[in-house]
Each structure stands twice: as structure tokens, then as C-alpha cells.
Design an enzyme around this catalytic site. Structure first.
Site, mmCIF file in Angstrom:
data_model
loop_
_atom_site.group_PDB
_atom_site.id
_atom_site.type_symbol
_atom_site.label_atom_id
_atom_site.label_comp_id
_atom_site.label_asym_id
_atom_site.label_seq_id
_atom_site.Cartn_x
_atom_site.Cartn_y
_atom_site.Cartn_z
ATOM 1 N N THR A 14 0.837 -1.193 0.000
ATOM 2 C CA THR A 14 0.000 0.000 0.000
ATOM 3 C C THR A 14 0.873 1.245 0.000
ATOM 4 O OG1 THR A 14 -1.946 1.046 0.985
ATOM 5 C CG2 THR A 14 -0.382 0.052 2.523
ATOM 6 N N LYS B 264 3.235 1.373 -3.751
ATOM 7 C CA LYS B 264 2.589 0.639 -4.844
ATOM 8 C C LYS B 264 3.256 0.853 -6.203
ATOM 9 C CE LYS B 264 -2.188 0.519 -3.211
ATOM 10 N NZ LYS B 264 -3.578 0.720 -3.635
ATOM 11 N N ASP C 239 -6.772 -4.116 -6.997
ATOM 12 C CA ASP C 239 -7.734 -3.022 -6.797
ATOM 13 C C ASP C 239 -8.716 -2.966 -7.967
ATOM 14 O OD1 ASP C 239 -6.627 -2.140 -4.392
ATOM 15 O OD2 ASP C 239 -5.180 -0.855 -5.417
ATOM 16 N N ALA D 41 -8.510 10.564 -11.092
ATOM 17 C CA ALA D 41 -7.495 10.007 -11.995
ATOM 18 C C ALA D 41 -6.188 9.770 -11.238
ATOM 19 C CB ALA D 41 -7.276 10.941 -13.184
ATOM 20 N N GLY D 42 -6.288 9.539 -9.926
ATOM 21 C CA GLY D 42 -5.112 9.179 -9.125
ATOM 22 C C GLY D 42 -4.921 7.670 -9.174
ATOM 23 N N THR E 189 -8.234 17.999 -11.927
ATOM 24 C CA THR E 189 -7.142 18.429 -12.807
ATOM 25 C C THR E 189 -7.355 17.729 -14.152
ATOM 26 O OG1 THR E 189 -5.753 18.493 -10.837
ATOM 27 C CG2 THR E 189 -4.629 18.640 -12.965
ATOM 28 N N GLU E 190 -7.979 18.437 -15.078
ATOM 29 C CA GLU E 190 -8.432 17.798 -16.313
ATOM 30 C C GLU E 190 -7.319 17.142 -17.131
ATOM 31 O OE1 GLU E 190 -11.108 20.203 -18.579
ATOM 32 O OE2 GLU E 190 -11.056 18.854 -20.295
HETATM 33 P P1 ATR Z 1 -5.554 7.618 -4.663
HETATM 34 O O1 ATR Z 1 -4.337 6.757 -4.788
HETATM 35 O O2 ATR Z 1 -6.406 7.320 -3.467
HETATM 36 O O3 ATR Z 1 -6.348 7.675 -5.933
HETATM 37 P P2 ATR Z 1 -4.340 10.153 -5.299
HETATM 38 O O4 ATR Z 1 -3.488 9.440 -6.303
HETATM 39 O O5 ATR Z 1 -3.720 11.167 -4.430
HETATM 40 O O6 ATR Z 1 -5.011 9.105 -4.338
HETATM 41 O O7 ATR Z 1 -5.590 10.792 -6.092
HETATM 42 C C1 ATR Z 1 -6.572 11.508 -5.428
HETATM 43 C C2 ATR Z 1 -7.697 11.828 -6.416
HETATM 44 O O8 ATR Z 1 -8.712 12.550 -5.734
HETATM 45 C C3 ATR Z 1 -7.266 12.692 -7.594
HETATM 46 O O9 ATR Z 1 -8.034 12.355 -8.721
HETATM 47 C C4 ATR Z 1 -7.608 14.097 -7.082
HETATM 48 O O10 ATR Z 1 -7.794 15.057 -8.091
HETATM 49 P P3 ATR Z 1 -6.519 15.903 -8.676
HETATM 50 O O11 ATR Z 1 -5.824 14.984 -9.638
HETATM 51 O O12 ATR Z 1 -7.124 17.075 -9.326
HETATM 52 O O13 ATR Z 1 -5.673 16.247 -7.476
HETATM 53 C C5 ATR Z 1 -8.903 13.807 -6.388
HETATM 54 N N1 ATR Z 1 -9.269 14.823 -5.380
HETATM 55 C C6 ATR Z 1 -8.719 15.005 -4.153
HETATM 56 N N2 ATR Z 1 -9.338 16.010 -3.499
HETATM 57 C C7 ATR Z 1 -10.300 16.487 -4.343
HETATM 58 C C8 ATR Z 1 -11.292 17.523 -4.251
HETATM 59 N N3 ATR Z 1 -11.415 18.271 -3.148
HETATM 60 N N4 ATR Z 1 -12.119 17.693 -5.311
HETATM 61 C C9 ATR Z 1 -12.018 16.943 -6.419
HETATM 62 N N5 ATR Z 1 -11.110 15.941 -6.575
HETATM 63 C C10 ATR Z 1 -10.268 15.719 -5.550
#
Ligand code: ATR
Length: 267
Positions: free
Chosen positions: A61, A65, A101, A126-127, A150-151
Site C-alpha cells: 500500500t 505501490k 484493486d 485520476a489518481g 485536474t483535467e
Molecule cells: P488515490 O491513490 O487514493 O487515488 P491520489 O493518487 O492522491 O489518491 O488521487 C486523489 C484523487 O482525488 C485525484 O483524482 C484528485 O484530483 P486531482 O488529480 O485534481 O488532485 C482527487 N481529489 C482530491 N481532493 C479532491 C477535491 N477536493 N475535489 C475533487 N477531486 C479531488
């Protein structure tokens, strides 16, 4: 005695040990599942050490990862997602890396009778979680619209995922009007009463999976239930990524009900 474990930093509040140990108890397996917290620069040493000590399998985790991908021999889906969350040491060659996952999300949806073949899916985020879910849904035959705050990140991911398109959050309402499946793969709603999707964009023909599991009933799922949608909470995804890992490691069908009970009793 087979030893399984979780590599992460931190791993303090992981629900994986009780979930997996419930499975060992249910099937009478002589096995333990423990957590390991190696230093952030010690992942390779930790994996090699686990291999040398005869550890049977590891979950991986945050924050390891992505780096794990470079250390093990990854399966194709894990390579495409860019992350490994399960390592199997049972073969004779280098340990194999999987990403459960993605399959976890698919099995969570299928468990709720959601048909994914030719489904129109919207993935918000998209994370790491968004990448896994988007590749998984595409492999299952869905068309995937990825929307992210973040488009450009959504557009970049969409280029790698078959039959996918990338969008900003402003498009979500329009995309949902035609969608069958919605997955929240952002952290929005975690320990807070917030939602990434306006309530009036939800409708009764949708199945909504929220990857957030604290709280179990997020604002998104409450709104979805009110709109008459099928709701699937994040514990199902957590459960099925563990079920899938158990089945890779042991080659046996997992005792899903026992694992689910162990998980839900702690949430
Ligand atoms: P994980 O591994 O859990 O996916 P991450 O890689 O940090 O964690 O990704 C977090 C996701 O949540 C991203 O898509 C992030 O959007 P950004 O790429 O624009 O950062 C999204 N996210 C986090 N907080 C957000 C918010 N307040 N509103 C919209 N999207 C959010």
C-alpha cells in the site's frame, strides 16, 4: 505456518489483518497475516528479505505501490495501471506482482448484479484508485469517461485506457445523464460530508460505487440511494481486492462472507 503481510508506511489502522485472518480461521489454514512498515527507501530490501524468509504473499500500500512495480515481475494489468498491490512469492522465479484493486472494483459491482459488458461508466478521479478502476472497467467491456479536478490528468489517463475519454469535473453532469455506472475514485467524502457529484445529476438507472469506506455511507451514496440508484459502498471494493489476493496466494475460493463480516464489524 504460512506468513502473509502488508507493506506500507504507515500501516497502523489497516483492516487487512482481521479480514485475511478471518479467512484462515474459516478454512482452518495455518497462516498469519502481519503488517510491516519498512523505511521509505527500504522497499527493495524488504521484498527481497520477505522472499528469502519464505513469506508466502504480501499486499503493498501507500507509498510503495508504484515503486513495487520496478522490483517484482508484474502481470500485464499491474503494468498498465502502474502499480502493484499484491505480491506472490510461490513461483520459482522472481515474485509476481498483481493489482487486485481493479478486479476488486469489478467484483464489488458484479456482486450487486451490475452488468459491465458495454456499460457506460463514469470514473471520477485520476489518481491511483482512478487508474485501477478505469483500466478494470475497460477490460470488463465498459466505455469509460474519466473526469478529474485536474483535467489534463484525466485526458492523459484516457489516452492509455481503451475506449476512454478524459474530462474536467464540469462535464460530470452531462456524462451521467447517459451513464449506467459511476465510480468515485477521489478522496472526496472521506471523513467529511462532501460529494464530488451534484445530487441532481444522479438517477435511478445508475449503479454507484464509492471507493471511500470511511464513512461507509458517504454523502454521494446517500444522494444516490435517494435518486433510486443501486449503491455499492467502499467496503465491497476493499473486501474484493482482499478476496482476489487471497485467491491468487492460496489457489482456493475465498470465504467471502467470513471476510466481509470481519471487515464490516470493524467499520
Ligand atoms: P488515490 O491513490 O487514493 O487515488 P491520489 O493518487 O492522491 O489518491 O488521487 C486523489 C484523487 O482525488 C485525484 O483524482 C484528485 O484530483 P486531482 O488529480 O485534481 O488532485 C482527487 N481529489 C482530491 N481532493 C479532491 C477535491 N477536493 N475535489 C475533487 N477531486 C479531488
Amino acid at each position: 505456518m504460512d506468513v502473509y503481510g502488508l507493506l506500507g508506511n504507515p500501516v497502523g489502522h489497516s483492516l487487512s489483518p482481521p479480514m485475511h485472518e478471518a479467512a484462515y480461521d474459516e478454512l482452518g489454514l495455518e497462516a498469519r497475516y502481519v503488517t510491516f512498515e519498512p523505511g521509505r527507501d527500504a522497499l527493495e530490501t524488504a521484498i527481497e528479505g520477505a522472499d528469502a524468509l519464505g513469506v508466502a504473499g504480501l499486499n503493498v500500500t501507500i507509498p510503495f505501490k508504484q515503486e513495487a512495480l520496478e522490483i517484482v515481475a508484474p502481470e500485464d494489468l499491474a503494468t498498465r495501471i502502474g502499480a502493484v498491490n499484491t505480491i506472490d512469492f510461490s513461483g520459482s522465479g522472481p515474485p509476481t506482482g498483481y493489482n487486485t484493486d481493479a478486479v476488486g472494483a469489478l467484483r464489488a459491482l458484479r456482486d450487486h448484479d451490475v452488468d459491465l459488458e458495454d456499460a457506460r461508466a463514469v470514473v471520477v478521479g485520476a489518481g491511483g484508485a482512478g487508474r485501477a478502476v478505469a483500466f478494470g472497467l475497460a477490460d470488463a467491456g465498459a466505455t469509460v469517461a474519466i473526469a478529474n479536478r485536474t483535467e489534463p490528468k484525466a485526458r492523459q489517463l484516457a489516452e492509455a485506457v481503451p475506449r476512454a475519454s478524459g474530462h474536467g469535473l464540469a462535464d460530470v453532469e452531462r456524462l451521467l445523464a447517459e451513464a449506467d455506472v459511476l465510480v468515485n475514485a477521489t478522496s472526496v467524502g472521506m471523513e467529511e460530508d462532501a460529494t464530488p457529484v451534484p445530487a441532481d445529476a444522479l438517477h435511478g438507472d445508475l449503479a454507484v460505487l464509492d471507493a471511500v469506506y470511511r464513512p461507509l455511507e458517504t454523502r454521494l451514496l446517500r444522494d444516490a440511494a435517494e435518486a433510486g440508484a443501486t449503491t455499492v459502498d467502499g467496503a465491497w471494493m476493499l473486501l474484493y481486492q482482499g478476496v482476489e489476493a487471497f485467491e491468487i496466494w492460496t489457489g482456493r475460493d475465498a470465504p467471502v462472507a467470513a471476510m466481509n463480516e470481519a471487515l464490516r464489524s470493524r467499520l
